[in-house]
Design a protein around this motif. Structure first.
Motif, PDB file in Angstrom:
ATOM      1  N   ILE A   1       0.851  -1.184   0.000  1.00 43.53           N
ATOM      2  CA  ILE A   1       0.000   0.000   0.000  1.00 43.53           C
ATOM      3  C   ILE A   1       0.891   1.240   0.000  1.00 43.53           C
ATOM      4  O   ILE A   1       1.617   1.494   0.969  1.00 43.53           O
ATOM      5  CB  ILE A   1      -0.937   0.022   1.223  1.00 43.53           C
ATOM      6  CG1 ILE A   1      -1.836  -1.216   1.224  1.00 43.53           C
ATOM      7  CG2 ILE A   1      -1.776   1.295   1.239  1.00 43.53           C
ATOM      8  CD1 ILE A   1      -2.695  -1.352   2.468  1.00 43.53           C
ATOM      9  N   VAL A   2       0.850   1.979  -1.094  1.00 45.14           N
ATOM     10  CA  VAL A   2       1.577   3.239  -1.195  1.00 45.14           C
ATOM     11  C   VAL A   2       0.577   4.364  -0.976  1.00 45.14           C
ATOM     12  O   VAL A   2      -0.438   4.445  -1.672  1.00 45.14           O
ATOM     13  CB  VAL A   2       2.262   3.396  -2.564  1.00 45.14           C
ATOM     14  CG1 VAL A   2       2.980   4.752  -2.647  1.00 45.14           C
ATOM     15  CG2 VAL A   2       3.253   2.258  -2.809  1.00 45.14           C
ATOM     16  N   VAL A   3       0.842   5.217  -0.008  1.00 45.40           N
ATOM     17  CA  VAL A   3      -0.047   6.335   0.289  1.00 45.40           C
ATOM     18  C   VAL A   3       0.605   7.604  -0.234  1.00 45.40           C
ATOM     19  O   VAL A   3       1.607   8.078   0.314  1.00 45.40           O
ATOM     20  CB  VAL A   3      -0.332   6.458   1.794  1.00 45.40           C
ATOM     21  CG1 VAL A   3      -1.330   7.588   2.043  1.00 45.40           C
ATOM     22  CG2 VAL A   3      -0.874   5.139   2.345  1.00 45.40           C
ATOM     23  N   ASP A   4       0.042   8.128  -1.323  1.00 48.69           N
ATOM     24  CA  ASP A   4       0.561   9.364  -1.905  1.00 48.69           C
ATOM     25  C   ASP A   4       0.029  10.540  -1.091  1.00 48.69           C
ATOM     26  O   ASP A   4      -1.175  10.800  -1.050  1.00 48.69           O
ATOM     27  CB  ASP A   4       0.133   9.492  -3.363  1.00 48.69           C
ATOM     28  CG  ASP A   4       0.694  10.748  -3.998  1.00 48.69           C
ATOM     29  OD1 ASP A   4       1.853  10.726  -4.435  1.00 48.69           O
ATOM     30  OD2 ASP A   4      -0.027  11.766  -4.024  1.00 48.69           O
ATOM     31  N   ASP A   5       0.949  11.254  -0.455  1.00 48.05           N
ATOM     32  CA  ASP A   5       0.591  12.304   0.498  1.00 48.05           C
ATOM     33  C   ASP A   5       0.529  13.668  -0.191  1.00 48.05           C
ATOM     34  O   ASP A   5       1.267  14.583   0.136  1.00 48.05           O
ATOM     35  CB  ASP A   5       1.618  12.319   1.643  1.00 48.05           C
ATOM     36  CG  ASP A   5       1.254  13.282   2.762  1.00 48.05           C
ATOM     37  OD1 ASP A   5       0.044  13.469   3.014  1.00 48.05           O
ATOM     38  OD2 ASP A   5       2.184  13.850   3.376  1.00 48.05           O
ATOM     39  N   GLY A   6      -0.369  13.772  -1.190  1.00 49.06           N
ATOM     40  CA  GLY A   6      -0.555  15.052  -1.866  1.00 49.06           C
ATOM     41  C   GLY A   6       0.615  15.465  -2.726  1.00 49.06           C
ATOM     42  O   GLY A   6       0.915  16.662  -2.823  1.00 49.06           O
ATOM     43  N   SER A   7       1.256  14.511  -3.385  1.00 51.22           N
ATOM     44  CA  SER A   7       2.408  14.833  -4.234  1.00 51.22           C
ATOM     45  C   SER A   7       1.997  15.739  -5.397  1.00 51.22           C
ATOM     46  O   SER A   7       0.869  15.672  -5.895  1.00 51.22           O
ATOM     47  CB  SER A   7       3.034  13.555  -4.797  1.00 51.22           C
ATOM     48  OG  SER A   7       3.557  12.749  -3.771  1.00 51.22           O
ATOM     49  N   THR A   8       2.951  16.550  -5.843  1.00 53.11           N
ATOM     50  CA  THR A   8       2.725  17.408  -7.008  1.00 53.11           C
ATOM     51  C   THR A   8       3.497  16.906  -8.218  1.00 53.11           C
ATOM     52  O   THR A   8       3.488  17.552  -9.257  1.00 53.11           O
ATOM     53  CB  THR A   8       3.149  18.859  -6.691  1.00 53.11           C
ATOM     54  OG1 THR A   8       4.530  18.876  -6.284  1.00 53.11           O
ATOM     55  CG2 THR A   8       2.299  19.438  -5.576  1.00 53.11           C
ATOM     56  N   ASP A   9       4.160  15.754  -8.082  1.00 56.10           N
ATOM     57  CA  ASP A   9       4.864  15.151  -9.217  1.00 56.10           C
ATOM     58  C   ASP A   9       4.092  13.916  -9.682  1.00 56.10           C
ATOM     59  O   ASP A   9       2.899  13.790  -9.444  1.00 56.10           O
ATOM     60  CB  ASP A   9       6.320  14.831  -8.855  1.00 56.10           C
ATOM     61  CG  ASP A   9       6.429  13.762  -7.763  1.00 56.10           C
ATOM     62  OD1 ASP A   9       5.373  13.233  -7.327  1.00 56.10           O
ATOM     63  OD2 ASP A   9       7.564  13.444  -7.353  1.00 56.10           O
ATOM     64  N   GLN A  10       4.759  12.993 -10.330  1.00 58.67           N
ATOM     65  CA  GLN A  10       4.103  11.832 -10.934  1.00 58.67           C
ATOM     66  C   GLN A  10       4.101  10.594 -10.033  1.00 58.67           C
ATOM     67  O   GLN A  10       3.900   9.478 -10.524  1.00 58.67           O
ATOM     68  CB  GLN A  10       4.801  11.500 -12.260  1.00 58.67           C
ATOM     69  CG  GLN A  10       4.635  12.567 -13.319  1.00 58.67           C
ATOM     70  CD  GLN A  10       3.167  12.758 -13.690  1.00 58.67           C
ATOM     71  OE1 GLN A  10       2.496  11.790 -14.051  1.00 58.67           O
ATOM     72  NE2 GLN A  10       2.687  13.974 -13.580  1.00 58.67           N
ATOM     73  N   THR A  11       4.306  10.773  -8.736  1.00 62.14           N
ATOM     74  CA  THR A  11       4.373   9.626  -7.834  1.00 62.14           C
ATOM     75  C   THR A  11       3.172   8.705  -7.977  1.00 62.14           C
ATOM     76  O   THR A  11       3.312   7.487  -8.172  1.00 62.14           O
ATOM     77  CB  THR A  11       4.502  10.094  -6.374  1.00 62.14           C
ATOM     78  OG1 THR A  11       5.722  10.829  -6.198  1.00 62.14           O
ATOM     79  CG2 THR A  11       4.504   8.912  -5.427  1.00 62.14           C
TER      80      THR A  11
END
Length: 300
Positions: free
Chosen positions: A41-51
């Motif tokens: 489980i990857v939780v993207d914490d509001g990234s502004t890139d392509q994560t």
């Protein structure tokens, strides 16, 4: 190596913020484990890139969850709430595991229901981060021996302390706060004394970060002292140690104003010869330090 029925289920949780450059390597190190996890489980914490886009392309068993930026502990908690495993293996988005990490640590998950955290060392672990015997609350109070990316945490233990503290003022002590609360509640820590994690130090200037990190460490100490009902004298001693530790760090970074401030605070708690000597040295003119740097090593 396929999982066996006597191995507890393990979910991997990865908080990620603007991690497009590293997230593929990080997740691949989970997928390459000789003992597979039940989910990533990857939780993207509001990234502004392509994560998030990169993670979504990976497919099962990798799952991407997105949230507004709330900090690493909020992302970890979000991931754990979604996880189905009995145990949660944490990995930061710029670190990676050696292929046999989970296989080597799995035997320690099974024996004692009071085991709450199992951890290992990072590659090239510094000697003062290692210990012998059982890791107790008193040892943890003096020093954080547990790296987040090395830790596998029983989900029931996480639940017993209501998860990670999501206050972003705990910068630098986000995971440390959790370990101390778990230890104070009586959960046991077990060590697999092998170097099984590739750790990537955070980027950024020491001088620009250290003041915020010290504030986070002090806040953590105060909260844990209240949580564990520690006597005031013990908290004061820890505060003194933190001021002295970070003062020395600033001294080595040649930020003499910051070093003077922190070492001065340590002296106010309790005078000592070594701290006083460092504090006095911060008043030496810059020319002295420049001359010392020019001197041949053999003359030192």
């Amino acid at each position: 190596m396929p999982p066996t029925t006597d191995v507890p289920t393990i979910s991997a949780v990865v908080p990620a913020y603007n991690a497009a450059d590293t997230i593929t390597r990080t997740v691949q190190s989970i997928l390459d484990q000789t003992l597979p996890v039940c989910e990533v489980i990857v939780v993207d914490d509001g990234s502004t890139d392509q994560t998030a886009a990169i993670v979504e392309r990976l497919g099962p068993p990798v799952r991407c969850i997105t949230q507004e930026n709330a900090g690493p502990n909020a992302a970890r908690n979000h991931g754990v709430r979604e996880a189905t495993g009995e145990w949660i293996a944490f990995l930061d988005a710029d670190d990676s595991w050696l292929p046999n990490k989970l296989e080597r640590m799995a035997p320690l998950l099974k024996d004692d229901p009071q085991t709450g955290v199992v951890h290992c060392y990072t590659v090239d672990e510094r000697s003062w981060h290692k210990y012998d015997g059982e890791l107790t609350f008193d040892m943890l109070w003096d020093h954080n021996y547990v790296g987040t990316s090395t830790a596998i945490v029983r989900k029931a233990a996480w639940e017993s302390v209501d998860g990670f503290d999501e206050d972003r003022q705990l910068i630098g002590a986000e995971d440390y706060n959790m370990w101390l609360r778990l230890a104070a509640r009586g959960w046991k820590f077990r060590l697999c004394p092998e170097e099984l994690v590739e750790y990537t130090p955070a980027a950024g200037s020491l001088s620009s970060q250290v003041r915020r990190v010290l504030d986070g460490e002090l806040l953590n100490a105060r909260r844990i002292a209240e949580f564990a009902n520690l006597p005031p004298a013990r908290l004061q001693q820890r505060e003194r140690e933190l001021y002295a530790e970070y003062g020395v760090a600033m001294f080595h970074a040649r930020d003499m104003r910051g070093a003077r401030q922190f070492l001065g605070q340590a002296l106010r708690f309790r005078p000592s010869v070594d701290v006083l000597a460092r504090w006095l040295a911060t008043w030496l003119p810059d020319a002295v330090w420049k001359l010392r740097r020019r001197m041949p090593q053999s003359a030192a």
